[in-house]
Design a protein around this motif. Structure first.
Motif, short mmCIF file in Angstrom:
data_model
loop_
_atom_site.label_atom_id
_atom_site.label_comp_id
_atom_site.label_asym_id
_atom_site.label_seq_id
_atom_site.Cartn_x
_atom_site.Cartn_y
_atom_site.Cartn_z
N GLY A 1 9.74 8.72 2.97
CA GLY A 1 9.28 9.55 4.08
C GLY A 1 9.35 8.83 5.42
O GLY A 1 9.70 9.43 6.45
N LEU A 2 9.04 7.53 5.42
CA LEU A 2 9.11 6.76 6.67
C LEU A 2 10.55 6.63 7.16
O LEU A 2 10.79 6.65 8.38
N VAL A 3 11.49 6.50 6.24
CA VAL A 3 12.90 6.48 6.65
C VAL A 3 13.28 7.82 7.27
O VAL A 3 13.93 7.88 8.32
N ALA A 4 12.87 8.91 6.63
CA ALA A 4 13.20 10.24 7.14
C ALA A 4 12.63 10.46 8.54
O ALA A 4 13.24 11.12 9.38
N GLN A 5 11.44 9.89 8.78
CA GLN A 5 10.79 10.06 10.08
C GLN A 5 11.32 9.08 11.12
O GLN A 5 10.94 9.15 12.29
N GLY A 6 12.17 8.14 10.70
CA GLY A 6 12.72 7.17 11.63
C GLY A 6 11.81 6.01 11.93
O GLY A 6 12.07 5.23 12.86
N GLU A 7 10.74 5.83 11.14
CA GLU A 7 9.81 4.73 11.41
C GLU A 7 10.30 3.42 10.80
O GLU A 7 9.89 2.34 11.24
N ILE A 8 11.10 3.49 9.76
CA ILE A 8 11.81 2.32 9.24
C ILE A 8 13.25 2.74 9.01
O ILE A 8 13.55 3.93 8.88
N GLU A 9 14.16 1.76 8.96
CA GLU A 9 15.58 2.10 8.82
C GLU A 9 16.01 2.26 7.37
O GLU A 9 16.79 3.15 7.05
N TYR A 10 15.49 1.39 6.49
CA TYR A 10 16.02 1.38 5.13
C TYR A 10 14.92 1.17 4.10
O TYR A 10 13.95 0.44 4.35
N THR A 11 15.11 1.80 2.96
CA THR A 11 14.36 1.46 1.76
C THR A 11 15.32 1.60 0.58
O THR A 11 16.48 2.01 0.75
N VAL A 12 14.82 1.29 -0.60
CA VAL A 12 15.63 1.37 -1.82
C VAL A 12 14.81 2.10 -2.87
O VAL A 12 13.59 1.90 -2.98
N CYS A 13 15.46 2.97 -3.65
CA CYS A 13 14.77 3.61 -4.76
C CYS A 13 15.77 3.99 -5.85
O CYS A 13 16.99 3.84 -5.67
N ASP A 14 15.27 4.51 -6.96
CA ASP A 14 16.15 4.96 -8.04
C ASP A 14 16.87 6.24 -7.62
O ASP A 14 16.30 7.10 -6.95
N GLU A 15 18.10 6.36 -8.05
CA GLU A 15 18.93 7.47 -7.60
C GLU A 15 18.38 8.83 -8.01
O GLU A 15 18.44 9.78 -7.21
N ASP B 1 0.80 -1.22 0.00
CA ASP B 1 0.00 0.00 0.00
C ASP B 1 0.83 1.28 0.00
O ASP B 1 0.28 2.37 0.13
N TYR B 2 2.14 1.15 -0.13
CA TYR B 2 3.01 2.33 -0.07
C TYR B 2 3.80 2.48 -1.37
O TYR B 2 4.39 1.53 -1.87
N GLU B 3 3.79 3.69 -1.89
CA GLU B 3 4.61 4.03 -3.04
C GLU B 3 6.01 4.37 -2.54
O GLU B 3 6.23 4.59 -1.35
N VAL B 4 6.96 4.41 -3.46
CA VAL B 4 8.37 4.57 -3.10
C VAL B 4 8.59 5.81 -2.24
O VAL B 4 9.29 5.77 -1.23
N GLU B 5 8.00 6.93 -2.64
CA GLU B 5 8.24 8.17 -1.89
C GLU B 5 7.66 8.11 -0.48
O GLU B 5 8.19 8.76 0.43
N GLN B 6 6.59 7.37 -0.29
CA GLN B 6 6.05 7.23 1.06
C GLN B 6 7.03 6.46 1.94
O GLN B 6 7.20 6.80 3.12
#
Length: 475
Positions: free
Chosen positions: A205-219, A197-202
């Protein structure tokens, strides 16, 4: 607690209660029969159906204007082919691939990593851009100053250090496949959690807020998001550069060919370079999200949304349609004045304003109220002639622009020449468009004479196209 946080906590609850499955991604194609719909069928309909994803670079609305890297590429493709775009939005990749196979869409216009084999029945077009996948992690704790506030956590720079780490990625994305391969390459496990239910930018945002540690996306997308989340680090690559492409059905060979031929030429143009710079390199464009008039963050079309919503409820029209009219009329400038003397947000003529009791024509609330009442007045006079309320909207819009008399004339002409006077497209709109020609404005059935029809013809089309964009991205 914001919406993302609430949803995320729900996911965590399911995860820890044993009801959430950590799916590693099978790479199997969706179990949907593939239709045969190629360029001939698309041209016969005159419509190419496209799905894209809603984020701060691909597709969004800013100050009432539909924008986005993918949207502008699609518009250029439509100009090249002469096809009309039917754009929908869905950030669920598995649904998009299913819809592609079933024929509900013809193109997935997104930043898809073009693998030699990803899903059966899917072909990737000429790349529209290139990027590599990067790890997104916190550089320092959000809200604190300085990189030292990292709570004794070391940034990951060596892919070997991903062993045992949990990385959240969009379900069905190329990031899943890359992380699985990387796990094999480093000879250790990486805990991959796919979020549907989450798109890459969401997830960023969760990484920035500290709710998850890591994600991956296109540079390229990651670097855009550094402007919104300066506490992030995106310097650790996990892949080589990859081709970013659109996808079509594998049996749509002619559609694929025309996309490829167009892209090969278009990527050499200054227009393409401008579009790419605008969304991925231009610092000014990257800061659009800092303002409230952005469908991603602020969620507003204009300063006048509350008034538009309140007044539209009195008419039972979608507020986003009223907003599209106001954008067309004045670009949300309350002091706008036309060469003909129309004024205000909804460009009321003084006599119209007087008729509907608008005492201060430049007052936003009064002007919008008067404009909406005028629309309702027109709707009432067209109700018996055009019973279908959705079809009647087009007649009301044309009447708002050029006057109801000219629309009545065009309806009479349509009936005289064997067209449907209750249908706008390819029927009444033709006679509005051509009412500047003596053959038509001198016709005995015409009461209101000459009309420069190009403006109302395009007026209806542009408002409804913008309205479709607003529906795609605005609640």
């Amino acid at each position: 607690m914001n919406k993302i946080s609430t949803l995320f906590l729900g996911v965590l609850f399911l995860f820890f209660s044993g009801c959430f499955t950590q799916k590693q991604g099978t790479g199997d194609e969706p179990d949907v029969p593939m239709v045969k719909r190629d360029l001939d069928e698309i041209r016969a309909e005159g419509l190419v159906r496209v799905v894209t994803n809603y984020n701060s670079t691909n597709y969004f609305v800013y100050k009432g204007t539909p924008m986005g890297y993918q949207l502008e590429l699609l518009q250029e493709f439509a100009n090249y082919t002469g096809l009309k775009l039917d754009i929908s939005v869905n950030n669920d990749l598995s649904t998009n691939f299913s819809d592609l196979r079933s024929g509900r869409v013809d193109i997935i216009a997104s930043n898809l990593a073009a693998f030699l084999k990803r899903f059966e029945g899917v072909s990737f077009a000429e790349p529209h851009s290139y990027s590599r996948q990067v790890l997104v992690q916190q550089r320092y704790v959000n809200g604190e100053k300085g990189e030292s506030a990292i709570e004794n956590k070391t940034l990951i720079r060596n892919q070997l250090d991903l062993a045992g780490k949990t990385i959240y990625v969009q379900k069905g994305s190329a990031y899943v496949d890359r992380l699985k391969n990387l796990s094999q390459e480093i000879g250790d496990s990486i805990n991959i959690v796919e979020i549907a239910d989450y798109e890459v930018e969401q997830l960023i945002g969760l990484v920035a807020q500290g709710e998850i540690e890591y994600t991956v996306c296109d540079e390229n997308l990651a670097r855009v998001n550094l402007n919104y989340y300066p506490n992030l680090d995106v310097e650790t690559p996990i892949s080589f550069p990859q081709k970013m492409s659109w996808a079509v059905r594998s049996n749509s060979a002619d559609l694929l060919s025309i996309i490829n031929n167009w892209l090969i030429g278009f990527k050499k143009t200054s227009r393409y370079a401008h579009i790419y710079r605008k969304y991925y390199l231009n610092k000014r464009s990257m800061h659009l999200l800092d303002e409230g008039f952005h469908s991603i963050k602020g969620g507003r079309v204009s300063d006048y949304d509350p008034i538009i919503k309140e007044e539209s409820r009195k008419f039972d029209w979608d507020w986003r349609l009223i907003a599209s009219i106001i954008y067309q009329e004045s670009r949300f400038l309350p002091n706008a004045e036309s060469w003909a003397g129309a004024r205000g947000l909804m460009q009321l003529m003084p006599e119209t304003a007087d008729y509907f009791g608008v005492s201060n024509i430049e007052n936003p609330r009064e002007n919008i109220r008067g404009g909406v009442e005028f629309l309702r007045w027109l709707d009432e006079r067209l109700k018996n002639r055009v019973p279908d309320p959705q079809e009647r909207i087009k007649f009301v819009l044309a009447s708002y622009n050029v006057g109801i008399g000219h629309v009545f004339d065009a309806m009479k002409l349509a009936e005289k020449y064997g067209k449907d006077p209750q249908k706008w497209e390819d029927n009444v709109d033709f006679y509005v468009l051509h009412k500047s020609e003596p053959k038509y404005f001198n016709d005995p059935v015409v009461k209101y004479g000459y009309c420069r029809g190009e403006e109302p013809y395009h007026y209806v089309t542009e408002i409804l196209e913008r309205y479709d964009h607003y529906k795609n991205v605005m609640q």
